[in-house]
Design an enzyme around this catalytic site. Sequence first.
Site, mmCIF file in Angstrom:
data_model
loop_
_atom_site.group_PDB
_atom_site.id
_atom_site.type_symbol
_atom_site.label_atom_id
_atom_site.label_comp_id
_atom_site.label_asym_id
_atom_site.label_seq_id
_atom_site.Cartn_x
_atom_site.Cartn_y
_atom_site.Cartn_z
ATOM 1 N N LEU A 164 38.087 62.845 30.647
ATOM 2 C CA LEU A 164 38.089 63.298 32.040
ATOM 3 C C LEU A 164 39.117 62.503 32.836
ATOM 4 C CD1 LEU A 164 34.215 63.511 32.541
ATOM 5 C CD2 LEU A 164 35.786 65.357 31.929
ATOM 6 N N THR A 224 40.757 60.841 35.908
ATOM 7 C CA THR A 224 40.207 60.300 37.150
ATOM 8 C C THR A 224 41.270 59.809 38.126
ATOM 9 O OG1 THR A 224 39.960 58.117 36.119
ATOM 10 C CG2 THR A 224 38.072 59.614 36.003
ATOM 11 N N SER A 271 44.833 57.274 34.639
ATOM 12 C CA SER A 271 43.554 56.702 34.213
ATOM 13 C C SER A 271 42.565 57.832 33.946
ATOM 14 C CB SER A 271 42.984 55.758 35.275
ATOM 15 O OG SER A 271 41.858 55.054 34.759
ATOM 16 N N SER A 272 41.615 57.547 33.031
ATOM 17 C CA SER A 272 40.663 58.582 32.648
ATOM 18 C C SER A 272 39.399 57.942 32.105
ATOM 19 C CB SER A 272 41.278 59.503 31.587
ATOM 20 O OG SER A 272 41.521 58.777 30.390
ATOM 21 N N SER A 273 38.381 58.779 31.914
ATOM 22 C CA SER A 273 37.172 58.391 31.192
ATOM 23 C C SER A 273 37.314 58.943 29.777
ATOM 24 C CB SER A 273 35.923 58.969 31.871
ATOM 25 O OG SER A 273 34.757 58.666 31.121
#
Length: 557
Positions: free
Chosen positions: A250, A252, A275-277
């Site tokens: 995901l 972000t 940036s991500s999950s």
Amino acid sequence: MTEAPTYVLALAADDDRVVRELAGRGATVHRVDVGDFPLDLRMTAGLGAGRWEGELRGLAVRLALRHVTGVYYRRPTQFRLPEGMSGPERLFAYNEARRGLGGVLHTLDCLWINHPIKVAAAEYKPVQLATARACGLAVPETLITNDPESALRLARRPHPNPHHLRHRRPPPERHPMSLAEGLADMLVQAGAITDPTWREVFASVPRHHFVPHFAYATNTPQGTHYRLITSADPAHRDAWLKGVYSDTTLLTHIEGEPVEARFAQSKGGHGRQTSSSTQPSLMARMLHALDLRDHHTVLEIGTGTGYNAALLSRRLGGHRVTSIDIDPELTKRAEAKLAELGLYPKIRTADGRQGHPACTPYDRMISTCALPYLPPAWIEQTRPGGLIITNLAGLVGGAMLLAEVGPRNTARGRFLADWAGFMPSRHPTKPPHQAAGDHVAGTTRLSPKVLDDPAFAFCAQLHVHNARRYWATDENGRDLTGLATPDGSWAEVYEPDADGSHLLHQAGPARLWSGLEEAYAWWRSAGRPNWKQYAFRATPDEQRVSCDGYDRYLPVE
């Protein structure tokens, strides 16, 4: 009359706000993490006159069970069992610990907050409905059956409101924690989780808590387009929860800015992902590869949302986890989110390439960003025999490296079979040089599409270090693929002509496409190896990746 003292047994991994408040109000609080049982926590209990009596003894606690006047249960960690046990032995010991320690504690005749048996019972719908009716709430006629005829009879029964189907309220939404359970089970079914301890960890950490907003990406002729999904919009709630509890990375942050801020007005747009999950199955496989033991200390490079730090903290206890990120806004937000769950790992803002020497040595390191080499500081800060997992990658290709640290700041490693990649490390970079004026033009038979093969892309990044791949259209409307490096070198290759050749332009200190042609020729002659067939070695003086005696040295900064 003197008031009797209050002894509270807090079954929790960390001192959360409730524990601190109870202590501040004069209660004697003994915090115990059942994860310390049986190695660092001892229990002796005998069945006396109708009740179990005995004591708990730990490194910093000694408490007679008869003195306990209240128990506060707040997500303690899993039991820590001796190393060297086989799978069946661990399962047997785990169940014995749960029934022994857990069984005695459950019999304590005192006030409980979050009694685990009551919590477990509350998950069952029949218990919920019976309790609601006992409390005087209106509960509709309900049938539980596996008999189709019985269900059909209930459906045909007349209802006082003939329009009840049209005007009924929507069904209550599923609780997010049950979605976390579902995600954990999905990872088990996919083979990403094989250890029951990790299944419990993933089931107990709410991913939605760390990802209140994210963006979906779609490739378009104008570049990557993003669509915001936010929990702040009631119309998005179903899509948000579905996305959060799917096995998906995901996004972000775009261009270093939170997606909810960047797309607040437009609900979508363009930009570079920063940036991500991480995809849960990838994170689960990385955590399994680290072969964690309960006493291990871990350094995470790339805090991001804080979700992975939460998984590690739930597994090991926050005092054994350190997580760093170069973005102060990310670390501030993650630290607050973790604290809201009663998790207190050490969160620091720092350049990940330098590690975090204050808490060395570490038993394990895990990196959720990509670098074209293994930072020497990581090797120096990991104890011999410790493991490091990271994405060893340039900007055109790479793979997941699992390295074991040896004596005298050395390391050896292999690349994991499952391909995966992370966003590049966001460390300060040198400004690009201006390209030299030695432009040359020619043709090539090597199609840019060869870089779409992850096996060759891995080989390519060992030859054209720090090369960034891009796509563009020239002033005549011709599509091209380019490579560029910070030293000013560049190469651009056009769509093929009728004879299959490609127009080629290169300039700068390095002939990037010529280096790619050399890499492709070796790769084909070697039988087209993929990343699994390469080995990694590091010494204080150099790092190299090898395949069948063919060495490529890495650009260590």
